[in-house]
Design a protein around this motif. Structure first.
Motif, short mmCIF file in Angstrom:
data_model
loop_
_atom_site.label_atom_id
_atom_site.label_comp_id
_atom_site.label_asym_id
_atom_site.label_seq_id
_atom_site.Cartn_x
_atom_site.Cartn_y
_atom_site.Cartn_z
N TYR A 32 86.92 -0.53 -14.80
CA TYR A 32 87.96 -1.51 -15.08
C TYR A 32 87.30 -2.81 -15.51
N GLU A 33 87.62 -3.28 -16.68
CA GLU A 33 87.02 -4.49 -17.22
C GLU A 33 87.90 -5.68 -16.86
N ILE A 34 87.30 -6.74 -16.31
CA ILE A 34 88.08 -7.93 -16.02
C ILE A 34 87.61 -9.13 -16.84
N LYS A 46 75.73 -9.17 -18.47
CA LYS A 46 75.46 -8.44 -17.24
C LYS A 46 76.71 -7.69 -16.79
N VAL A 47 76.48 -6.47 -16.34
CA VAL A 47 77.53 -5.62 -15.79
C VAL A 47 77.17 -5.32 -14.34
N ILE A 77 73.70 -2.98 -9.24
CA ILE A 77 74.53 -2.08 -8.46
C ILE A 77 74.73 -2.68 -7.07
N TYR A 78 75.99 -2.87 -6.71
CA TYR A 78 76.37 -3.32 -5.37
C TYR A 78 77.04 -2.14 -4.69
N VAL A 79 76.54 -1.78 -3.51
CA VAL A 79 77.11 -0.65 -2.78
C VAL A 79 77.56 -1.14 -1.41
N TYR A 128 81.52 -8.48 -16.30
CA TYR A 128 82.09 -7.15 -16.37
C TYR A 128 81.75 -6.37 -15.11
N PHE A 129 82.68 -5.54 -14.68
CA PHE A 129 82.51 -4.77 -13.47
C PHE A 129 82.92 -3.33 -13.70
#
Length: 135
Positions: A32-34, A46-47, A77-79, A128-129
């Motif tokens: 989903y792009e915000i 950066k994504v 990457i965030y987990v 972007y996420f």
């Protein structure tokens, strides 16, 4: 410039029910792009990939390695682990120790709140996420 100043505004605009519906309808993951600008119009934006895990030891390594091996390299990457009872946390701690991911250990709050917590941690760091679910 993002259309939303913070994750609270984003979730409110999207609606928790719509967010939950996207999760319920996803087979393995969804994006989903915000951001407001198209990625190709920017110079290597950066994504951030937000991932939520829960007892995902069977697939979490494969998913992280897949993300790390993308041809697009300007990503982080965030987990957030949602209170796993299996070996998922140990796997994630190993990736964090090797500076491959940002790891957020949490209590079980459910998938929507888990993604929200991950988004709060990462929100100021990219335009972007993407979202990945491991369960």
């Amino acid at each position: 410039m993002r259309p939303y100043k913070d994750p609270d505004e984003f979730i409110k605009a999207m609606g928790a029910e719509a967010f939950q519906e996207r999760i319920d309808n996803a087979e393995n993951s969804f994006m989903y792009e915000i951001g407001t600008n198209k990625m190709e119009e920017q110079n290597n934006p950066k994504v951030i990939i937000c991932m939520s895990t829960y007892n995902g030891e069977k697939y979490v390594k494969e998913q992280i390695e897949s993300l790390l091996n993308q041809t697009y390299k300007n990503l982080e990457i965030y987990v957030r682990d949602d209170g796993s009872k299996d070996n998922t946390i140990n796997i994630l701690e190993e990736y964090e120790k090797n500076n491959k991911i940002h790891f957020i250990k949490g209590n079980n709050v459910g998938v929507v709140k888990s993604f929200y917590e991950c988004l709060k941690e990462a929100y100021d760091n990219a335009e972007y996420f993407g979202y990945c679910i491991i369960f």
